[in-house]
Design a protein around this motif. Structure first.
Motif, short mmCIF file in Angstrom:
data_model
loop_
_atom_site.label_atom_id
_atom_site.label_comp_id
_atom_site.label_asym_id
_atom_site.label_seq_id
_atom_site.Cartn_x
_atom_site.Cartn_y
_atom_site.Cartn_z
N GLY A 663 52.28 18.90 -19.77
CA GLY A 663 51.50 17.73 -20.17
C GLY A 663 51.97 16.53 -19.36
O GLY A 663 52.97 15.90 -19.68
N THR A 664 51.27 16.26 -18.27
CA THR A 664 51.76 15.24 -17.33
C THR A 664 51.72 13.83 -17.90
O THR A 664 52.47 12.97 -17.44
CB THR A 664 50.96 15.29 -16.02
OG1 THR A 664 49.56 15.15 -16.31
CG2 THR A 664 51.22 16.59 -15.29
N GLY A 687 51.55 9.54 -12.54
CA GLY A 687 51.83 10.96 -12.49
C GLY A 687 52.23 11.48 -11.13
O GLY A 687 52.81 12.58 -11.02
N LEU A 688 51.94 10.73 -10.06
CA LEU A 688 52.32 11.15 -8.71
C LEU A 688 53.68 10.59 -8.30
O LEU A 688 54.06 10.69 -7.12
CB LEU A 688 51.25 10.75 -7.70
CG LEU A 688 49.94 11.56 -7.79
CD1 LEU A 688 48.93 11.04 -6.77
CD2 LEU A 688 50.20 13.05 -7.56
N ASP A 689 54.41 10.00 -9.24
CA ASP A 689 55.77 9.57 -8.94
C ASP A 689 56.57 10.79 -8.51
O ASP A 689 56.53 11.84 -9.16
CB ASP A 689 56.40 8.94 -10.19
CG ASP A 689 57.75 8.31 -9.91
OD1 ASP A 689 58.70 9.06 -9.59
OD2 ASP A 689 57.86 7.08 -10.00
N ASP A 712 46.40 14.51 -17.46
CA ASP A 712 45.40 13.82 -16.64
C ASP A 712 45.51 14.15 -15.16
O ASP A 712 44.51 14.10 -14.43
CB ASP A 712 45.52 12.31 -16.82
CG ASP A 712 44.90 11.83 -18.13
OD1 ASP A 712 44.20 12.65 -18.77
OD2 ASP A 712 45.09 10.67 -18.50
N LEU A 713 46.70 14.48 -14.71
CA LEU A 713 46.89 14.78 -13.29
C LEU A 713 46.00 15.94 -12.85
O LEU A 713 45.52 15.98 -11.71
CB LEU A 713 48.35 15.10 -13.01
CG LEU A 713 48.91 14.71 -11.62
CD1 LEU A 713 48.73 13.23 -11.36
CD2 LEU A 713 50.37 15.10 -11.52
N ALA A 714 45.73 16.87 -13.76
CA ALA A 714 44.89 18.02 -13.42
C ALA A 714 43.43 17.63 -13.23
O ALA A 714 42.65 18.40 -12.65
CB ALA A 714 45.00 19.08 -14.51
N ALA A 764 55.03 6.81 -5.54
CA ALA A 764 53.71 7.42 -5.71
C ALA A 764 52.74 7.00 -4.61
O ALA A 764 51.90 7.80 -4.18
CB ALA A 764 53.14 7.05 -7.08
N ASP A 765 52.84 5.76 -4.15
CA ASP A 765 51.94 5.31 -3.08
C ASP A 765 52.17 6.12 -1.81
O ASP A 765 51.21 6.49 -1.11
CB ASP A 765 52.17 3.82 -2.79
CG ASP A 765 51.61 2.93 -3.89
OD1 ASP A 765 50.73 3.42 -4.65
OD2 ASP A 765 52.03 1.77 -4.00
#
Length: 771
Positions: A663-664, A687-689, A712-714, A764-765
């Motif tokens: 569960g992201t 989530g992309l950290d 949500d990442l999915a 994340a960026d």
């Protein structure tokens, strides 16, 4: 049966009180109630001769109880006793019971054939329920209740709890048996109280979802218990509310353009002219606002609880007392209402919890709804092909907008957990939040792209419409190919499933390989009573049928934090996100989990089902959950990986499991120490950290079982490719994104994704740049 007389200075007041009391019992069981009130239909006062005539009308060999309002009513009643036959006067009892509450209690009690002494005692206890709830001096001692010989537990299913009418039905039923019956509210600890007393039942303040223990003793104890269980199963005689069909949805795009339509500014009170009946105006406005909210509540199976909360705010006793006091002191109704609700909104905004702070939006929505009724102001109509620009979005606006006509909504306030934002997104309305205080002239063309977070005034329309055309085309192609498997260019197939909160999510899903997350707390979130095993089975079957009997993964109750469940009240916690959440709650309420697991097992006997336990941290919790589940009989079992501790020791936790699902959303907020509901730190909860991605990579490498992602990442097509490259084999996305995720995966060569660089990225960026 005794007779009853009502003596009042006002005929309208007396007749209204009698009408209310008469609603509590069936017509063929009502005692005679005679009224002596007013000097005529409009003139206040009391007349001793009229009282004596009413006593004669209500006279019964069992006696007559006289209820009075105030002052000279007592003198008139005493004088009336001198006018009637002494034998009749000897059967009359004057009581100091409160007129309205006492009359209701007296009518209900008298309808059971109770004696004059019993009816009088019950009437005089009429204020106990109100005083117990609001505080005050007890008006009568309550007799101790006998210990029960046998008991039964029932649940209050009534939408508004054991309010007057269902309570009266219960009391009338109880008093028809030769038994002593008591009630104890197991959720609040109140009781036991005498179930044959309307006043005592009122002190329980039993709400929908509360569990009542019914105790009985005496010759007909068993019969009484059986009758009460039957009455409770019928919601104590209350009719269920019919739910309307859901409103149509929007395009589901994340980009929009159109003329700005400004709304949500303060209701203009400058033209309001006060009258000499401001209290009456307020009451009319409250009734109209309540009617509107009931329509909204009954028409929204998914979001009805929001409007139920709005209804509660409209009828808040403390606030209404403040407003009415201000009006009585000379303040116009709109000003008094606005001042009280502005103060309440300010109180919410000062709370520590970010989710609770956003409830100030609900307070202001209720404030403005009533103000519009008071001033005759209409709400903003749906802009045709326009973009609604609002300071904040309330749930009622989001629910009633014509989603097929509005181009989009731009919200100045930040935050993604406001009820209006949740409703709008669930309806597929393009939306962006957090545009700030940028000046937006009415009618000016504006555009936004929620994917990039941009909001523009007077944009290059050609560029924006090209982007919209590209997104529409992207979506159309994805839908056309939705049923094709998500097989990447280098030959790896990823299952893409759908997250389901209501059955309609499964019905609307296109191309889903099943459901990777059935949110049971949302599926039954509008309930105030726990669903039965049969009700859960039927809902699970409906989801499975809608998905063509493909596998569905049912997550057990996930409550706590920002996910309350009406039929499972929880204590207030200083930090609910670090408190009793998910599986932790059910270590003390195992019966709810056991029922759900039984429903899952029964469904699994008919269609492929997996079960998943949320918010697991320790191996002991896994062992407890597996023990609660019992024999698997082919049922696949997994857990949610939502906290860093679970991710780091996943090999130990997954030892006896078939899968884990990450569960992201929660994993991200716990890893970054950023509350996902707090707009001030929301950018940190990304989530992309790389830290989050490193934990996902660790889970994939060490779980020893298949790994899914259902956060949500999915649902982000770009992130989905990265997750698949890391080794995730199942992705569960929100319905509209399933075809897009599958399309992006089919275009990808996972071998070309530099996962080492991504995991070593600065932030994340930089991850997005690498992707």
């Amino acid at each position: 049966m005794i007779g009853i007389v009502v003596v009042s200075h006002s005929r309208a007041l007396a007749e209204a009180a009698v009408g209310l009391a008469a609603e509590m019992v069936a017509e063929d069981k009502r005692p005679v109630v005679a009224v002596a009130a007013g000097l005529d239909a409009t003139t206040f006062g009391t007349d001793a001769m009229a009282v004596s005539e009413a006593i004669t009308t209500a006279d019964s060999a069992d006696g007559v109880l006289v209820l009075l309002d105030l002052g000279s009513a007592v003198l008139s009643a005493e004088m009336a006793l001198e006018f009637v036959d002494p034998e009749v006067a000897a059967r009359v009892r004057l009581t100091s019971a409160p007129l309205v509450e006492g009359l209701v209690a007296a009518v209900v009690t008298a309808s059971t054939g109770a004696s004059l002494d019993a009816v009088a005692a019950e009437a005089e206890r009429g204020l106990i329920g109100k005083q117990d709830h609001l505080g005050g001096t007890t008006v009568a001692d309550t007799a101790p209740v006998a210990e029960a010989d046998r008991t039964a537990d029932v649940v209050v299913g009534n939408e508004h709890g054991l309010h007057a009418r269902p309570a009266a039905r219960l009391v009338g039923l109880v008093n028809g048996f030769d038994a002593t019956v008591t009630l104890t509210d197991l959720d609040t600890g109140r009781g036991p109280v005498d179930a044959g007393s309307l006043s005592m039942v009122a002190t329980l303040n039993a709400q929908q979802g509360h569990r009542l223990r019914v105790g009985a003793s005496g010759p007909q104890a068993a019969e009484a218990l059986a009758a009460i269980e039957k009455l409770a199963a019928e919601n104590f005689g209350d009719e269920p509310v019919e739910k309307a069909a859901p409103a149509p949805g929007g395009s589901g795009l994340d980009v929009a353009i159109g003329p700005a339509v400004l709304a949500g500014d303060a209701v203009d009170l400058s033209e309001y002219v006060a009258s000499d009946n401001e209290l009456g105006r307020l009451d009319d406005a409250l009734r109209a606002a309540g009617d509107e909210l009931r329509v909204l509540r009954d028409g929204s199976a998914e979001h009805g609880g929001i409007f139920e909360a709005h209804l509660a705010m409209v009828g808040d006793r403390k606030l209404l007392e403040e407003v009415r006091a201000a009006i009585s002191a000379g303040t116009p109704a709109p000003a008094a209402w606005r001042e009280a609700y502005d103060a309440l909104a300010t109180t919410f905004e000062a709370l520590d919890d970010a989710y609770q702070r956003e409830r100030a939006q609900d307070v202001r929505a209720v404030r403005d709804r009533v103000l519009r009724q008071l001033t005759g102001t209409s709400a903003t109509e749906t802009p045709v092909d326009g973009i609604l620009v609002v300071p904040e979005l309330d749930a009622a606006t989001a629910a009633t907008l014509d989603a097929t006509r509005v181009a989009g909504i731009a919200v100045r306030a930040a935050g993604t957990t406001g009820h209006g934002v949740i409703v709008a997104r669930s309806r597929g309305i393009p939306l962006i939040t957090g545009i700030g205080d940028v000046e937006v002239p009415a009618g000016t063309t504006v555009a936004f792209d929620a994917r990039t977070g941009s909001f523009e005034i007077a944009p290059d329309e050609q560029v924006v419409r090209a982007t919209i055309a590209e997104r529409v085309g992207e979506r159309r192609r994805a839908l056309e190919e939705a049923e094709q498997p998500a097989t990447t260019r280098d030959g790896r197939t990823v299952d893409v499933l759908v997250n389901v909160g209501v059955v309609q999510d499964a019905v609307d899903a296109r191309g889903a390989d099943g459901s990777g997350l059935v949110r049971t707390e949302v599926l039954f979130g509008d309930r105030r009573t726990a669903p039965s095993v049969d009700e859960q089975v039927e809902a699970f079957r409906a989801i499975a049928r809608a998905l063509g009997n493909k596998p569905i993964t049912i997550r057990t109750w996930d409550v706590g934090g920002d996910k309350p469940l009406a039929f499972l009240p929880q204590d207030k916690e200083a930090n609910p996100f670090l408190g009793e959440r998910g599986l932790r709650v059910f270590r003390r309420r195992p019966e709810l989990l056991r029922d759900q697991l039984e429903a899952i097992r029964r469904t699994a006997a008919e269609t492929p089902v997996h079960v998943m336990f949320p918010m697991v941290t320790t191996a002991d919790e896994v062992a407890w959950a597996l023990d609660a589940l019992g024999p698997r009989h082919g049922l696949e079992v997994g857990i949610m990986v939502e906290v860093p501790a679970a991710a780091l020791r996943v090999g130990t936790l997954a030892k006896d499991l078939d899968f884990v699902s990450i569960g992201t959303n929660d994993l991200t907020q716990y890893t970054t120490a950023a509350d996902r509901t707090n707009a001030a730190v929301a950018p940190l909860a990304d989530g992309l950290d790389p830290a989050v991605l490193q934990l996902i990579d660790h889970v994939v490498r060490n779980a020893g079982v298949r790994v899914a992602v259902c956060g949500d990442l999915a649902s982000d097509p770009q992130a989905a490719v990265l997750l698949a490259a890391l080794g995730v084999t199942e992705l569960s996305a929100v319905g509209p994104q399933v075809p897009l995720v599958k399309a992006r995966l089919r275009q990808a060569d996972l071998g070309q994704v530099d996962t080492a660089a991504v995991l070593a990225a600065r932030d994340a960026d930089q991850v997005r740049g690498l992707l």
